[in-house]
Design a protein around this motif. Structure first.
Motif, mmCIF file in Angstrom:
data_model
loop_
_atom_site.group_PDB
_atom_site.id
_atom_site.type_symbol
_atom_site.label_atom_id
_atom_site.label_comp_id
_atom_site.label_asym_id
_atom_site.label_seq_id
_atom_site.Cartn_x
_atom_site.Cartn_y
_atom_site.Cartn_z
ATOM 1 N N LEU A 26 -5.175 1.127 6.764
ATOM 2 C CA LEU A 26 -3.815 0.603 6.813
ATOM 3 C C LEU A 26 -3.320 0.525 8.250
ATOM 4 C CD1 LEU A 26 -1.276 -0.338 5.325
ATOM 5 C CD2 LEU A 26 -0.651 2.061 5.060
ATOM 6 N N ARG A 69 2.034 6.369 -7.356
ATOM 7 C CA ARG A 69 1.149 7.538 -7.265
ATOM 8 C C ARG A 69 -0.332 7.149 -7.200
ATOM 9 N NH1 ARG A 69 5.299 10.006 -5.796
ATOM 10 N NH2 ARG A 69 6.629 11.058 -7.279
ATOM 11 N N GLU A 70 -0.615 6.060 -6.494
ATOM 12 C CA GLU A 70 -2.010 5.669 -6.282
ATOM 13 C C GLU A 70 -2.634 6.637 -5.294
ATOM 14 O OE1 GLU A 70 -1.826 1.584 -5.029
ATOM 15 O OE2 GLU A 70 -1.202 0.900 -7.013
ATOM 16 N N SER A 80 -4.354 8.336 -2.149
ATOM 17 C CA SER A 80 -4.449 8.044 -0.724
ATOM 18 C C SER A 80 -5.537 8.926 -0.132
ATOM 19 C CB SER A 80 -3.114 8.297 -0.020
ATOM 20 O OG SER A 80 -2.815 9.665 -0.001
ATOM 21 N N SER A 81 -6.136 8.413 0.895
ATOM 22 C CA SER A 81 -7.185 9.159 1.578
ATOM 23 C C SER A 81 -7.083 8.858 3.060
ATOM 24 C CB SER A 81 -8.564 8.733 1.062
ATOM 25 O OG SER A 81 -8.805 7.364 1.379
ATOM 26 N N THR A 115 0.833 -1.210 0.000
ATOM 27 C CA THR A 115 0.000 0.000 0.000
ATOM 28 C C THR A 115 0.861 1.252 0.000
ATOM 29 O OG1 THR A 115 -1.769 -1.169 1.166
ATOM 30 C CG2 THR A 115 -1.810 1.249 1.244
ATOM 31 N N VAL A 116 1.882 1.258 0.831
ATOM 32 C CA VAL A 116 2.789 2.413 0.892
ATOM 33 C C VAL A 116 3.524 2.587 -0.440
ATOM 34 C CG1 VAL A 116 4.869 3.307 2.014
ATOM 35 C CG2 VAL A 116 3.025 2.326 3.388
ATOM 36 N N ARG A 172 -8.208 5.326 3.692
ATOM 37 C CA ARG A 172 -7.220 4.317 3.300
ATOM 38 C C ARG A 172 -6.104 4.232 4.345
ATOM 39 N NH1 ARG A 172 -4.667 3.458 -2.640
ATOM 40 N NH2 ARG A 172 -6.820 2.887 -2.962
ATOM 41 N N LEU A 173 -5.641 5.369 4.821
ATOM 42 C CA LEU A 173 -4.561 5.379 5.809
ATOM 43 C C LEU A 173 -5.026 4.833 7.160
ATOM 44 C CD1 LEU A 173 -2.872 8.769 4.889
ATOM 45 C CD2 LEU A 173 -2.169 6.459 4.234
ATOM 46 N N ILE A 203 1.172 4.036 -3.019
ATOM 47 C CA ILE A 203 0.906 5.466 -2.823
ATOM 48 C C ILE A 203 2.108 6.315 -3.243
ATOM 49 C CG2 ILE A 203 0.532 7.243 -1.056
ATOM 50 C CD1 ILE A 203 -1.238 5.137 0.413
#
Length: 108
Positions: free
Chosen positions: A91, A80-81, A83-84, A72-73, A87-88, A76
């Motif tokens: 995670l 460049r996916e 992030s919100s 995931t990191v 989402r964080l 992001i």
């Protein structure tokens, strides 16, 4: 031997393999396509060694959870996916779950 170090190596190579999946562009790029299999083979090698000293349920949960967090990191920051906050926060729950599973060995 510290089996958690072997597990960490398994996770890192799994993350490399998964990253190569994205870089292979659907197996259209040769080098990342080959590296998928190389990294996963190495990952399974270290994971198998780690299982000599760890419970499979805990090891697999840590492997999957931390692998998911690392990917995931990478998604992001490298790919460049989007992030919100949601989402964080999600995670963070994955990471807290992994920590909880790790600590469950000591509490039980």
């Amino acid at each position: 031997m510290n089996y958690y170090y072997l597990l960490l190596l398994a996770i890192l190579f799994e993350v490399c393999g998964t990253t190569c999946m994205k870089l292979s562009d659907g197996f259209s790029k040769l080098t990342p396509s080959i590296l998928i299999f190389v990294f996963y083979a190495i990952s399974f090698f270290f994971f198998t060694l780690a299982l000599k000293g760890l419970d499979v349920s805990i090891a697999y949960a840590i492997w999957a959870g931390l692998g998911t967090a690392f990917i995931t990191v990478i998604g992001i920051f490298w790919f460049r996916e989007p992030s919100s906050a949601f989402r964080l926060i999600s995670l963070a729950f994955v990471v807290m779950g992994v920590i909880g599973l790790h600590l469950s060995d000591r509490v039980a």
